[in-house]
Design a protein around this motif. Structure first.
Motif, PDB file in Angstrom:
ATOM      1  N   MET A   1      51.737  33.854  50.363  1.00 13.25           N
ATOM      2  CA  MET A   1      50.363  33.945  49.884  1.00 13.25           C
ATOM      3  C   MET A   1      50.336  34.075  48.355  1.00 13.25           C
ATOM      4  SD  MET A   1      48.663  33.531  52.577  1.00 13.25           S
ATOM      5  CE  MET A   1      46.989  34.041  52.233  1.00 13.25           C
ATOM      6  N   PRO A   2      49.198  33.764  47.744  1.00 14.43           N
ATOM      7  CA  PRO A   2      49.095  33.827  46.286  1.00 14.43           C
ATOM      8  C   PRO A   2      49.149  35.257  45.752  1.00 14.43           C
ATOM      9  CG  PRO A   2      47.077  32.920  47.255  1.00 14.43           C
ATOM     10  CD  PRO A   2      47.987  33.263  48.378  1.00 14.43           C
ATOM     11  N   LEU A   3      49.527  35.354  44.495  1.00 15.68           N
ATOM     12  CA  LEU A   3      49.520  36.631  43.791  1.00 15.68           C
ATOM     13  C   LEU A   3      48.073  37.084  43.605  1.00 15.68           C
ATOM     14  CD1 LEU A   3      51.312  38.705  42.216  1.00 15.68           C
ATOM     15  CD2 LEU A   3      50.787  37.349  40.176  1.00 15.68           C
ATOM     16  N   GLU A   4      47.816  38.364  43.867  1.00 16.56           N
ATOM     17  CA  GLU A   4      46.493  38.941  43.671  1.00 16.56           C
ATOM     18  C   GLU A   4      46.637  40.152  42.767  1.00 16.56           C
ATOM     19  OE1 GLU A   4      44.029  39.188  47.308  1.00 16.56           O
ATOM     20  OE2 GLU A   4      45.852  38.501  48.328  1.00 16.56           O
ATOM     21  N   GLY A   5      45.560  40.532  42.125  1.00 22.70           N
ATOM     22  CA  GLY A   5      45.628  41.678  41.228  1.00 22.70           C
ATOM     23  C   GLY A   5      44.379  42.539  41.265  1.00 22.70           C
ATOM     24  N   LEU A   6      44.603  43.831  41.109  1.00 19.85           N
ATOM     25  CA  LEU A   6      43.532  44.798  40.897  1.00 19.85           C
ATOM     26  C   LEU A   6      43.673  45.263  39.457  1.00 19.85           C
ATOM     27  CD1 LEU A   6      44.035  46.922  44.152  1.00 19.85           C
ATOM     28  CD2 LEU A   6      42.461  45.004  43.808  1.00 19.85           C
ATOM     29  N   TRP A   7      42.580  45.290  38.733  1.00 17.19           N
ATOM     30  CA  TRP A   7      42.611  45.617  37.306  1.00 17.19           C
ATOM     31  C   TRP A   7      41.654  46.752  37.014  1.00 17.19           C
ATOM     32  CZ3 TRP A   7      46.110  42.619  34.736  1.00 17.19           C
ATOM     33  CH2 TRP A   7      46.505  41.450  35.368  1.00 17.19           C
ATOM     34  N   TRP A   8      42.077  47.713  36.214  1.00 20.32           N
ATOM     35  CA  TRP A   8      41.208  48.812  35.812  1.00 20.32           C
ATOM     36  C   TRP A   8      41.782  49.494  34.576  1.00 20.32           C
ATOM     37  CZ3 TRP A   8      45.010  49.283  39.327  1.00 20.32           C
ATOM     38  CH2 TRP A   8      45.824  50.405  39.280  1.00 20.32           C
ATOM     39  N   SER A   9      41.059  50.480  34.090  1.00 22.80           N
ATOM     40  CA  SER A   9      41.502  51.298  32.971  1.00 22.80           C
ATOM     41  C   SER A   9      40.828  52.655  33.099  1.00 22.80           C
ATOM     42  CB  SER A   9      41.117  50.649  31.643  1.00 22.80           C
ATOM     43  OG  SER A   9      41.498  51.492  30.572  1.00 22.80           O
ATOM     44  N   ASP A  10      41.447  53.674  32.527  1.00 20.19           N
ATOM     45  CA  ASP A  10      40.809  54.990  32.518  1.00 20.19           C
ATOM     46  C   ASP A  10      39.515  54.951  31.708  1.00 20.19           C
ATOM     47  OD1 ASP A  10      42.861  56.059  34.075  1.00 20.19           O
ATOM     48  OD2 ASP A  10      44.042  56.592  32.308  1.00 20.19           O
ATOM     49  N   ASP A  11      39.470  54.067  30.720  1.00 20.86           N
ATOM     50  CA  ASP A  11      38.286  53.862  29.888  1.00 20.86           C
ATOM     51  C   ASP A  11      37.912  52.383  29.998  1.00 20.86           C
ATOM     52  OD1 ASP A  11      36.367  53.504  27.931  1.00 20.86           O
ATOM     53  OD2 ASP A  11      37.673  54.108  26.268  1.00 20.86           O
ATOM     54  N   MET A  12      36.872  52.068  30.755  1.00 21.14           N
ATOM     55  CA  MET A  12      36.517  50.670  31.019  1.00 21.14           C
ATOM     56  C   MET A  12      36.115  49.897  29.770  1.00 21.14           C
ATOM     57  SD  MET A  12      37.311  50.075  34.093  1.00 21.14           S
ATOM     58  CE  MET A  12      36.498  48.562  34.561  1.00 21.14           C
ATOM     59  N   SER A  13      35.862  50.571  28.658  1.00 21.75           N
ATOM     60  CA  SER A  13      35.506  49.856  27.430  1.00 21.75           C
ATOM     61  C   SER A  13      36.687  49.046  26.894  1.00 21.75           C
ATOM     62  CB  SER A  13      34.997  50.823  26.363  1.00 21.75           C
ATOM     63  OG  SER A  13      36.054  51.636  25.877  1.00 21.75           O
ATOM     64  N   VAL A  14      37.914  49.325  27.342  1.00 19.16           N
ATOM     65  CA  VAL A  14      39.056  48.543  26.863  1.00 19.16           C
ATOM     66  C   VAL A  14      38.955  47.088  27.298  1.00 19.16           C
ATOM     67  CG1 VAL A  14      40.577  50.562  26.810  1.00 19.16           C
ATOM     68  CG2 VAL A  14      40.645  49.037  28.769  1.00 19.16           C
ATOM     69  N   PHE A  15      38.175  46.809  28.359  1.00 20.76           N
ATOM     70  CA  PHE A  15      38.000  45.423  28.781  1.00 20.76           C
ATOM     71  C   PHE A  15      37.094  44.667  27.821  1.00 20.76           C
ATOM     72  CE2 PHE A  15      39.333  47.326  32.825  1.00 20.76           C
ATOM     73  CZ  PHE A  15      40.399  46.485  33.097  1.00 20.76           C
ATOM     74  N   THR A  16      36.027  45.302  27.372  1.00 23.87           N
ATOM     75  CA  THR A  16      35.129  44.617  26.443  1.00 23.87           C
ATOM     76  C   THR A  16      35.712  44.553  25.036  1.00 23.87           C
ATOM     77  OG1 THR A  16      33.895  46.675  26.140  1.00 23.87           O
ATOM     78  CG2 THR A  16      33.035  45.104  27.752  1.00 23.87           C
TER      79      THR A  16
END
Length: 168
Positions: free
Chosen positions: A76-91
């Motif tokens: 099966m394909p590679l899947e990922g869960l993504w997060w951060s303790d501070d979600m502002s790091v994504f923006t």
């Protein structure tokens, strides 16, 4: 020998739109998973985690195919869960602070007994996976629940619009 096409059977989960995020209810599946953190485009730990996952997944596939079950299936394909303790790091695009769980779904007919036998076999063929696999049993972990899906078709920076949408 029977052949199983899980991607076709689970098309609603494994071929989502690349244009929009969709919400789905995911039934109970078992996954091989490795947790880590850092920029997926530059992190050596990320590259090694992905290599270890695919090494175990392909070793399992051929054990099942050549074993008493005699079932052939595509990894099966590679899947990922993504997060951060501070979600502002994504923006702010600070990928060095991203946390992730990379995973590959395992078919229901892959037993935990078979999973516990894999690490030694994988390490014999892929010594670079030793640091990931030696830490303990590399067993499928069950997951289920509601998820938001969008097909990922490029480098990690393309995730930003999707992740920003999810925060709203």
């Amino acid at each position: 020998m029977s052949k199983v096409d899980l991607k076709r059977e689970l098309k609603h989960l494994y071929q989502p739109s690349a244009k929009e995020v969709v919400q789905v209810d995911v039934p109970a599946f078992q996954f091989l998973m490795i947790d880590g953190e850092g920029d997926p485009n530059t992190s050596q730990a990320y590259a090694e985690a992905v290599e270890a996952l695919f090494s175990v997944a392909y070793t399992t596939k051929f054990m099942v195919k050549k074993g008493a079950q005699g079932i052939d299936y595509a990894v099966m394909p590679l899947e990922g869960l993504w997060w951060s303790d501070d979600m502002s790091v994504f923006t702010s695009n600070d990928r060095s602070r991203w946390k992730w769980t990379m995973m590959i779904m395992q078919p229901h007919f892959v037993s935990e007994r078979r999973a516990s036998r894999r690490p030694g076999e994988v390490e014999n063929h892929h010594p670079s996976t030793h640091g990931w696999i030696a830490g303990g049993p590399f067993e499928p972990t069950p997951l289920r629940g509601t998820a938001c899906l969008r097909r990922h078709v490029a480098e990690a920076h393309v995730l930003l619009p999707t992740l920003a949408f999810e925060r709203e």
